[in-house]
Design an enzyme around this catalytic site. Structure first.
Site, PDB file in Angstrom:
ATOM      1  N   ALA A  23       7.882  -6.602  -2.776  1.00 48.71           N
ATOM      2  CA  ALA A  23       7.923  -6.118  -1.592  1.00 48.71           C
ATOM      3  C   ALA A  23       7.454  -5.065  -1.153  1.00 48.71           C
ATOM      4  CB  ALA A  23       8.501  -6.133  -0.864  1.00 48.71           C
ATOM      5  N   GLY A  26       3.831  -4.849  -2.758  1.00 47.09           N
ATOM      6  CA  GLY A  26       3.127  -5.765  -0.725  1.00 47.09           C
ATOM      7  C   GLY A  26       3.348  -4.676  -0.145  1.00 47.09           C
ATOM      8  N   ASP A  27       3.704  -4.459  -0.070  1.00 45.15           N
ATOM      9  CA  ASP A  27       3.947  -3.497   1.268  1.00 45.15           C
ATOM     10  C   ASP A  27       2.940  -1.613   1.582  1.00 45.15           C
ATOM     11  OD1 ASP A  27       4.938  -1.138   3.312  1.00 45.15           O
ATOM     12  OD2 ASP A  27       5.376   0.252   2.315  1.00 45.15           O
ATOM     13  N   ALA A  28       2.472  -1.357   0.091  1.00 45.58           N
ATOM     14  CA  ALA A  28       1.446  -1.660   0.130  1.00 45.58           C
ATOM     15  C   ALA A  28       0.141  -1.034  -0.084  1.00 45.58           C
ATOM     16  CB  ALA A  28       1.136   0.128  -1.287  1.00 45.58           C
ATOM     17  N   GLU A  31      -0.509  -2.272   3.775  1.00 44.66           N
ATOM     18  CA  GLU A  31      -0.646  -0.404   4.850  1.00 44.66           C
ATOM     19  C   GLU A  31      -2.443  -0.524   4.425  1.00 44.66           C
ATOM     20  OE1 GLU A  31      -0.135   2.569   6.455  1.00 44.66           O
ATOM     21  OE2 GLU A  31       0.814   1.212   6.264  1.00 44.66           O
TER      22      GLU A  31
END
Length: 139
Positions: A23, A26-28, A31
């Site tokens: 995660a 995946g957040d990066a 974004e």
């Protein structure tokens, strides 16, 4: 020399990464895609672009976007999504419910998993579906 834009990790290595680790990756990824989407759709600059990005990457928005793609996921993708949703998160943002935050974490874990496997075309396919109709919502 390693190429961290295109990491080459074995499937076993990727499976050893925790859901929270996936995660985080995946957040990066999400974004970066949102920022590219905002640049491509023009209009927002500076603080306006930052505000638009924050609105798209928040847990509530990610949970809504996850709903759009869940019916399209493969069995492997569904397994990673479930694993991400069940990750033990200790803090939930005030503006999101625990369920929304779980869905957002699941989406980010899926994107991290796909990215680390080099599945950028699949990520883009899912991202385009997630973003359908966003122009009409003023983002």
């Amino acid at each position: 020399m390693e190429n961290y834009f295109h990491p080459e990790l074995s499937r076993d290595h990727i499976l050893e990464i925790s859901s929270i680790g996936l995660a985080h990756m995946g957040d990066a990824v999400f974004e970066l895609l949102v920022r590219a989407w905002l640049c491509a759709h023009g209009g927002a600059t500076g603080r306006g672009m930052h505000r638009a990005a924050v609105g798209l990457v928040c847990a509530e928005s990610q949970a809504e976007k996850a709903e759009r793609i869940k019916p399209l996921l493969t069995e492997d993708e569904k397994a990673v999504f479930r694993r991400g949703r069940n990750a033990q998160v200790h803090t939930v943002p005030h503006h999101a419910s625990r369920a929304q935050y779980g869905e957002a974490t699941a989406l980010e874990a899926l994107l991290g998993w796909l990215y680390l496997q080099g599945e950028t075309e699949r990520i883009n396919e899912l991202f385009c579906i997630m973003m359908e109709g966003e122009e009409r919502h003023g983002h």
